[in-house]
Design a protein around this motif. Sequence first.
Motif, PDB file in Angstrom:
ATOM      1  N   PHE A  11       0.809  -1.218   0.000  1.00  0.00           N
ATOM      2  CA  PHE A  11       0.000   0.000   0.000  1.00  0.00           C
ATOM      3  C   PHE A  11       0.847   1.275   0.000  1.00  0.00           C
ATOM      4  O   PHE A  11       0.424   2.305  -0.512  1.00  0.00           O
ATOM      5  CB  PHE A  11      -0.908   0.031   1.243  1.00  0.00           C
ATOM      6  N   SER A 178      -7.485  -3.281  10.397  1.00  0.00           N
ATOM      7  CA  SER A 178      -7.451  -3.816   9.035  1.00  0.00           C
ATOM      8  C   SER A 178      -6.207  -3.284   8.357  1.00  0.00           C
ATOM      9  O   SER A 178      -5.672  -2.238   8.743  1.00  0.00           O
ATOM     10  CB  SER A 178      -8.701  -3.390   8.252  1.00  0.00           C
ATOM     11  N   GLU A 180      -6.035  -2.050   5.356  1.00  0.00           N
ATOM     12  CA  GLU A 180      -6.359  -0.787   4.697  1.00  0.00           C
ATOM     13  C   GLU A 180      -6.377   0.352   5.712  1.00  0.00           C
ATOM     14  O   GLU A 180      -5.875   1.454   5.442  1.00  0.00           O
ATOM     15  CB  GLU A 180      -7.715  -0.891   3.985  1.00  0.00           C
ATOM     16  N   ALA A 183      -2.928   1.191   6.583  1.00  0.00           N
ATOM     17  CA  ALA A 183      -2.281   1.886   5.464  1.00  0.00           C
ATOM     18  C   ALA A 183      -2.646   3.369   5.463  1.00  0.00           C
ATOM     19  O   ALA A 183      -1.786   4.237   5.227  1.00  0.00           O
ATOM     20  CB  ALA A 183      -2.686   1.242   4.144  1.00  0.00           C
ATOM     21  N   TYR A 184      -3.916   3.686   5.715  1.00  0.00           N
ATOM     22  CA  TYR A 184      -4.311   5.091   5.803  1.00  0.00           C
ATOM     23  C   TYR A 184      -3.589   5.785   6.954  1.00  0.00           C
ATOM     24  O   TYR A 184      -3.129   6.924   6.829  1.00  0.00           O
ATOM     25  CB  TYR A 184      -5.820   5.208   6.004  1.00  0.00           C
ATOM     26  N   ILE A 196      -5.059   2.040  -2.407  1.00  0.00           N
ATOM     27  CA  ILE A 196      -6.183   1.169  -2.063  1.00  0.00           C
ATOM     28  C   ILE A 196      -6.919   0.833  -3.351  1.00  0.00           C
ATOM     29  O   ILE A 196      -7.487   1.707  -4.008  1.00  0.00           O
ATOM     30  CB  ILE A 196      -7.142   1.854  -1.066  1.00  0.00           C
ATOM     31  N   GLU A 197      -6.890  -0.428  -3.737  1.00  0.00           N
ATOM     32  CA  GLU A 197      -7.477  -0.826  -5.018  1.00  0.00           C
ATOM     33  C   GLU A 197      -8.992  -0.966  -4.903  1.00  0.00           C
ATOM     34  O   GLU A 197      -9.513  -1.452  -3.903  1.00  0.00           O
ATOM     35  CB  GLU A 197      -6.869  -2.148  -5.479  1.00  0.00           C
ATOM     36  N   LEU A 266      -7.813  -7.688   5.539  1.00  0.00           N
ATOM     37  CA  LEU A 266      -7.539  -6.662   4.541  1.00  0.00           C
ATOM     38  C   LEU A 266      -8.467  -5.457   4.696  1.00  0.00           C
ATOM     39  O   LEU A 266      -8.022  -4.308   4.699  1.00  0.00           O
ATOM     40  CB  LEU A 266      -7.672  -7.252   3.140  1.00  0.00           C
ATOM     41  N   THR A 267      -9.762  -5.708   4.858  1.00  0.00           N
ATOM     42  CA  THR A 267     -10.745  -4.617   4.843  1.00  0.00           C
ATOM     43  C   THR A 267     -11.295  -4.256   6.210  1.00  0.00           C
ATOM     44  O   THR A 267     -11.923  -3.206   6.368  1.00  0.00           O
ATOM     45  CB  THR A 267     -11.926  -4.995   3.934  1.00  0.00           C
ATOM     46  N   ASN A 376     -17.293  -0.682   3.494  1.00  0.00           N
ATOM     47  CA  ASN A 376     -16.564  -1.848   2.986  1.00  0.00           C
ATOM     48  C   ASN A 376     -17.414  -3.107   2.918  1.00  0.00           C
ATOM     49  O   ASN A 376     -16.905  -4.169   2.546  1.00  0.00           O
ATOM     50  CB  ASN A 376     -15.335  -2.127   3.863  1.00  0.00           C
ATOM     51  N   ARG A 458     -14.747   5.423   7.216  1.00  0.00           N
ATOM     52  CA  ARG A 458     -13.704   4.566   7.799  1.00  0.00           C
ATOM     53  C   ARG A 458     -13.139   5.149   9.092  1.00  0.00           C
ATOM     54  O   ARG A 458     -12.443   4.447   9.829  1.00  0.00           O
ATOM     55  CB  ARG A 458     -12.575   4.354   6.790  1.00  0.00           C
TER      56      ARG A 458
END
Length: 804
Positions: A11, A178, A180, A183-184, A196-197, A266-267, A376, A458
């Motif tokens: 990420f 998560s 993601e 990563a944020y 983020i895909e 992941l999410t 999500n 989120r």
Amino acid sequence: MLVSYNWLQDFIDLDQDPKALAEKITRTGVEIADVDHPEEGLKKIVVGKVLDCEDVEGTHLHLTHVDVGEEEPLQIVCGAPNVAAGQLVIVALHGARIAGNEKIKKGKIRGIESYGMICGLQEIGFADSVVPEEFADGIYVFPEDAEVKPGQDVYEALGMDDYILDFDITPNRADTLSMEGVAYEVGAIVNQNPKIEEVVLKEDGPDWTNELDAEVDAKLAPKYYLRKVSGVKIAPSPLWMQRRLWNAGIRPINNIVDITNYVMLLTGQPMHAYDARSFKSGKLVVRKAEKGEKLTLLNDKEVELDPNDIIITNGETPVMMAGVMGGLNSEVEDDTTDVILESAVFDGTLVRKAALRHANRTEASSRFEKGINWDNTEKAINMAAILLRNEAEGTVDEGLIKATDTKREPAVVKTSVAHINGVLGTELKNSEVVALLDRLNFDVEENNGELTITIPNRRWDISIPADIVEEVGRLYGYDNLKSTQPLLAETHGGYSPEETAIRRIKNIVEGQGLMEAISYSLTSPEQAVRYTMDPKPLVQVEMPLNSSRSAMRENLMTGLVDAASYNMARKEKQLHFFEQGRVYDHENDTFNEHEHLATLYAGDTFNENWQHENRKIDFYFVKGQLENLFDAIGLDENKIVYKAAEIDGMHPTRTAAIYLDKEYIGMIGMVAHAVTLADKSLRGSELYGYEIDLDVIIKHLTKGLKSKPAPKYPAISRDLSILINKKLTNAQVENVIKANSGKYLKELRVIDVYEGAHIEMGKKSIAYNLTFLNEKDTLTDDVVNKAMSKITESLENELEAIIR
């Protein structure tokens, strides 16, 4: 949450030391409890291929030859039950270091040369809880699709070259549960936008939505999505997925279960996969459980469901405890071909209580109870479907059932740069604040310092301006905030006059040899008003723990009597207690607090001694202790009067009320026999004590005693014996003596009291010793004789006393 550094790099472009990154993350608000490098401490552990395997006769051992990339294969004796020819395995070579810093050497086993060791995952540092079940009691065998070859180090293949960051997440930052979310968070810290895909799913099967009728209570599950994947083949998940799971602390099971766990990691959206055969009825219902319903969970634990548990049923029987764990009757099995995926948002409070009630807290329940990202829900179920197609050869049937689909609008927070600077003590420019918020991927509108911030779902923890101040502060860096003294009114230290007086009184009582006790302020309504001269309306507790702790005390004596019972039950009979604390009442419809002091004595005045001069504690000893206290704090003894009184819980004829200038200040006496007989530990004991109201006494305090030189002139002592009516008190006699003794009477004390056959019925004889002293001149007998004459005359006239 355990976060893989290697996975995080999917990420964000990270080029810094993982431990340095962990320190940076901790400084911005999310603590990293530990950074683990699984490979650390290991060496000379490689991939090997078992060329042949023969049983060693009479033992459980196997003789193998293993290709480890060298010129000649190694002969290794292995005791694992699952070793076989053709396997790719983990081999610790001669001189290797495995878990626990254990060194592997070549040697002989049952007389057979062995030049290494074929290892299980536990032996190289993996926890039992993450080892796949098929390898739990044996060696690990690489799957056929693993891209490994003999002689290659195992660390990368098993994910041991990774760094695992242990995020110690507080409940308010569940958004980082998560990859993601992490990563944020890390992206904001290192000033990068995470990659983020988006998920684009192509359905390739027939429409299935008419096969299942879903009835869902929107209060229990505001979002509830279902999707079907057909024709799946149950098998182990690929090694890359297993690596990510066990590095996150999750045991790989099979490709179906592993995909749901992978998507959750992941999410942040918990997932569940049902065997589609569980819903042959064509019905799915989400409701609360009914009393008496039972469910056997996936861990083989049978639970009796509570009416507040959320459950998923097939219209007849429960198949899952929602948000906690699936049922054994809907488990994906080896012969499963069709699965139904579930992605939902359940009521977090009910999930938390259910997990706690049944002692079954899971990764899913921990996320639901703290909150998940509502945006999500659909992304997660589509991602799981894609992975099932890719890794389980499934066909994604057309149609997504949205049984409930409540929308959550993003929160909008309004604040200003001036407010943020005012709270943080910074001087940030408008553009700097906007830039910091942009790093969090928040939508910010700025107008002359006024900020309107749209918070993505989120980050459900942010809803008020104070949250924005915190986000700006932590990204700006707490270390960058200037240290300044707060602008507050000056406060002078020290105790108030009342506190000083109370401490002075406590010091005197401690000096008398008493030990301080601390008791509960809560007691029963009956005991709250016991030992109280004039009970006031009680302060009642609205929701007491029990009936014995339902009212606030109006006296301290209750707690001391309880302390005496506790000690005497343990053979401690010599007691000298005191307690200083507050008592409470509800007089005049207001809640009032008063400072009191109470003491309690039992046993002898002195401990046992070799002279056997033991004296039992009685009323007069305790009264003497109290009078010493009054003298020490400077109360005028001439203004203190003791009057016989009847007080609940006290002895009817050995109790007195104490008055100071005609104002009630407390009581002194013996605890009633009815109280001591009711308590087995106190039976046969005599308890004496006093309780005084310090709020009243403190108003009359002077500076106390003052030291002065010994007198230069001698004192003259005289004895006086009188016969008086038995009903007269000593106080009445002393008042007459003091009133007529003149200015030189220094001390008056009782030296003898007699009642008996040798004197008239209804009379008593009291003998006093009077000490006269003139501190400025020699006192003559004439002056003393005149004083004694006046005293005797007054006693005869006022009290009809007979001078003996």
